[in-house]
Design an enzyme around this catalytic site. Structure first.
Site, PDB file in Angstrom:
ATOM      1  N   GLY A  66       0.800  -1.209   0.000  1.00  0.00           N
ATOM      2  CA  GLY A  66       0.000   0.000   0.000  1.00  0.00           C
ATOM      3  C   GLY A  66       0.834   1.261   0.000  1.00  0.00           C
TER       4      GLY A  66
ATOM      5  N   GLY B  32      -1.724   7.782 -10.714  1.00  0.00           N
ATOM      6  CA  GLY B  32      -2.784   7.557  -9.735  1.00  0.00           C
ATOM      7  C   GLY B  32      -3.584   8.819  -9.509  1.00  0.00           C
ATOM      8  CB  SER B  33      -6.004   9.683  -6.880  1.00  0.00           C
ATOM      9  OG  SER B  33      -5.226   9.684  -5.694  1.00  0.00           O
TER      10      SER B  33
ATOM     11  CD  GLU C 128      -1.670   9.986 -16.306  1.00  0.00           C
ATOM     12  OE1 GLU C 128      -2.555  10.863 -16.146  1.00  0.00           O
ATOM     13  OE2 GLU C 128      -1.899   8.787 -16.317  1.00  0.00           O
ATOM     14  CG  LEU C 129      -1.134  13.462 -10.756  1.00  0.00           C
ATOM     15  CD1 LEU C 129      -1.002  14.710  -9.910  1.00  0.00           C
ATOM     16  CD2 LEU C 129      -0.706  12.228  -9.975  1.00  0.00           C
TER      17      LEU C 129
ATOM     18  CB  CYS D 244      -6.544   9.143 -15.879  1.00  0.00           C
ATOM     19  SG  CYS D 244      -5.439   8.648 -17.231  1.00  0.00           S
TER      20      CYS D 244
ATOM     21  CD  GLU E  29     -10.005  10.855 -12.181  1.00  0.00           C
ATOM     22  OE1 GLU E  29      -9.561  10.418 -13.247  1.00  0.00           O
ATOM     23  OE2 GLU E  29      -9.316  10.978 -11.148  1.00  0.00           O
ATOM     24  CB  VAL E  30     -17.152  10.112 -11.386  1.00  0.00           C
ATOM     25  CG1 VAL E  30     -18.025   9.011 -10.794  1.00  0.00           C
ATOM     26  CG2 VAL E  30     -17.897  11.446 -11.371  1.00  0.00           C
ATOM     27  CG  PHE E  31     -11.318   6.530 -11.477  1.00  0.00           C
ATOM     28  CD1 PHE E  31     -10.623   7.235 -12.434  1.00  0.00           C
ATOM     29  CD2 PHE E  31     -10.863   5.273 -11.125  1.00  0.00           C
ATOM     30  CE1 PHE E  31      -9.485   6.711 -13.039  1.00  0.00           C
ATOM     31  CE2 PHE E  31      -9.719   4.733 -11.719  1.00  0.00           C
ATOM     32  CZ  PHE E  31      -9.046   5.454 -12.679  1.00  0.00           C
TER      33      PHE E  31
END
Length: 462
Positions: free
Chosen positions: A186, A206-207, A228-229, A262, A356-358
């Site tokens: 993690g 990632g986020s 890269e978000l 994304c 961003e809902v994703f």
């Protein structure tokens, strides 16, 4: 250990070991030793490993597709695209070892002046669950090709697809031991990778929230972090667009991989003259989609990754409806299968519109002029991808020049990817194009050294 669970069924697919901080330290030490010998090899040797890896992704495609479908929840067509792109990333990276890695510089002194690109040493790659093959390999392959070693931390929910498969492919391709180290875990493992003094560059996908934490930690340790978000991409439908064509594009950009990309379309910005027809057709398309287990039969959408993701998606949809939005389609779920959802006319401060809902949820709003479309599209903290549909492509390009994003597609939806194309976002979507194409990869995974040579030692007036 950690159980890898199939989101569609809840079945335990595998049990994987989790790393701790001491594992990270040992892996970094071993990687540092292995990297020196790897970088010293003749460049055709490194290229050979990358080419062979590409061939192996193709050879074992169906086995890896099956893991992708079951572990990630992707439909088979998208899983095959991911494997195809992963192979392409290796082939593109295979050209990097032979790429010119320096320049002869002008100098005011009687000397030879050079710039040289050298490997950074050890690269940390932290990849997410949603497209674990592509979002891991696009850093792993060029970093290795340019003479580096890699510590790879995939999302613990998709360790087999995003980690084990990758390590096994490179082992079979002939990559020497120690150069690609798998460290499942993690956030604490990600932090240990960033903090380790032997890791000089971190590539994180990632986020935005997690990316900020990675960037802050890397900055504290004076390391480069390529981030890269997230995204909340706009899809602008101009007054002269064909509604049927726009809805076809939108449905793909909305719901591919359950919206867990994304670049997925988050905000549809539709000219007021087309708005009602567009919402009706988009909702009908969403209602007609088949949602189910992608390993059991042909479906349009599989499950979202876990209950936490589903519950957050649903809470945002209910919040928007409570705030006055119209639920044109979807808004329901069974287990982890969330129906494709269309939210019409949400308030601009609704979370489902602004963030961003994703997940398989999109918002649709109207506009009356190009200036208003620009203002709506740019009114976000994100800046990843942009789609514009119009009968006048040059007018679409002019519109795009006014909207800050890292990627623009005129008369296409927002989800596109090619191994040789620059990829990255601006604003809260990341630190720009650090993946795709030789220039971006070399910039990302090498350092620049200045070298001068004189025939005789210089003399100074002291």
């Amino acid at each position: 250990t950690h159980d890898t669970v199939e989101p569609a069924t809840g079945t335990v697919l595998a049990t994987v070991g989790l790393a701790d901080a001491s594992d990270v330290a040992r892996a970094a030490e071993r990687a540092e030793r292995a990297q020196r010998e790897w970088a010293a090899l003749p460049h055709p040797r490194r290229a050979e490993v990358l080419r062979r890896a590409g061939q192996l992704w193709e050879e074992y495609a169906e086995e890896i597709v099956d893991w992708n479908v079951r572990e990630v929840g992707s439909i088979p067509a998208f899983a095959r695209f991911a494997v195809h792109t992963t192979a392409a990333e290796c082939y593109e990276a295979a050209a990097l070892p032979a790429h010119p890695l320096g320049q002869v510089l002008s100098s005011q002194e009687p000397r030879l002046s050079l710039s040289q690109r050298i490997p950074v040493g050890v690269v940390g790659v932290i990849s997410p669950f949603n497209v674990p093959l592509i979002l891991g390999i696009r850093a792993v392959a060029p970093a290795l090709a340019l003479g580096n070693a890699v510590l790879l931390k995939p999302d613990p929910r998709t360790v087999v697809t995003g980690g084990v498969a990758m390590v096994r492919i490179f082992e079979e391709a002939g990559l020497p031991g120690g150069l690609l180290q798998l460290l499942p875990g993690g956030a604490e493992i990600g932090a240990a990778i960033v903090e380790d003094p032997r890791v000089r560059v971190v590539a994180f996908t990632g986020s935005t929230g997690a990316g900020r934490a990675v960037g802050e930690l890397a900055g504290r340790h004076l390391k480069r972090a390529h981030l890269e978000l997230g995204g909340n991409s706009a899809f602008v439908v101009r007054h002269d667009a064909d509604v049927n064509q726009a809805v076809n594009l939108a449905s793909w950009g909305n719901y591919l991989n359950q919206g867990q990309i994304c670049m997925s379309i988050g905000r549809h910005i539709v000219h007021e003259s087309l708005f009602d027809s567009y919402v009706t057709q988009l909702a009908a398309k969403a209602d007609a989609m088949v949602v189910g287990d992608p390993a059991a039969g042909q479906v349009h959408m599989g499950p979202v990754i876990d209950e936490a993701q589903r519950d957050r998606i649903h809470a945002w949809v209910l919040e928007a409806v409570d705030q006055g939005a119209t639920l044109a389609a979807g808004g329901t779920y069974e287990d982890l299968f969330y129906r494709p959802t269309v939210v019409a006319n949400p308030p601009r401060d609704a979370t489902v519109y602004r963030e961003e809902v994703f997940g398989p949820v999109v918002s649709v709003v109207s506009y009356s002029s190009d200036d208003e479309a620009v203002a709506l599209a740019a009114d976000t903290g994100y800046g990843l991808s942009l789609g514009i549909v119009t009968a006048d492509a040059l007018a679409g390009l002019e519109l795009a020049q006014r909207i800050p994003t890292g990627i623009v597609h005129i008369n296409d939806q927002t989800v596109n990817d090619e191994a040789n194309a620059p990829f990255g976002g601006v604003r809260a979507s990341g630190t720009g194009s650090r993946h795709g194409g030789a220039e971006a990869d070399i910039e990302a995974f090498t350092e620049t050294r200045w070298i001068t040579l004189r025939r005789r030692p210089a003399q100074y007036p002291l």
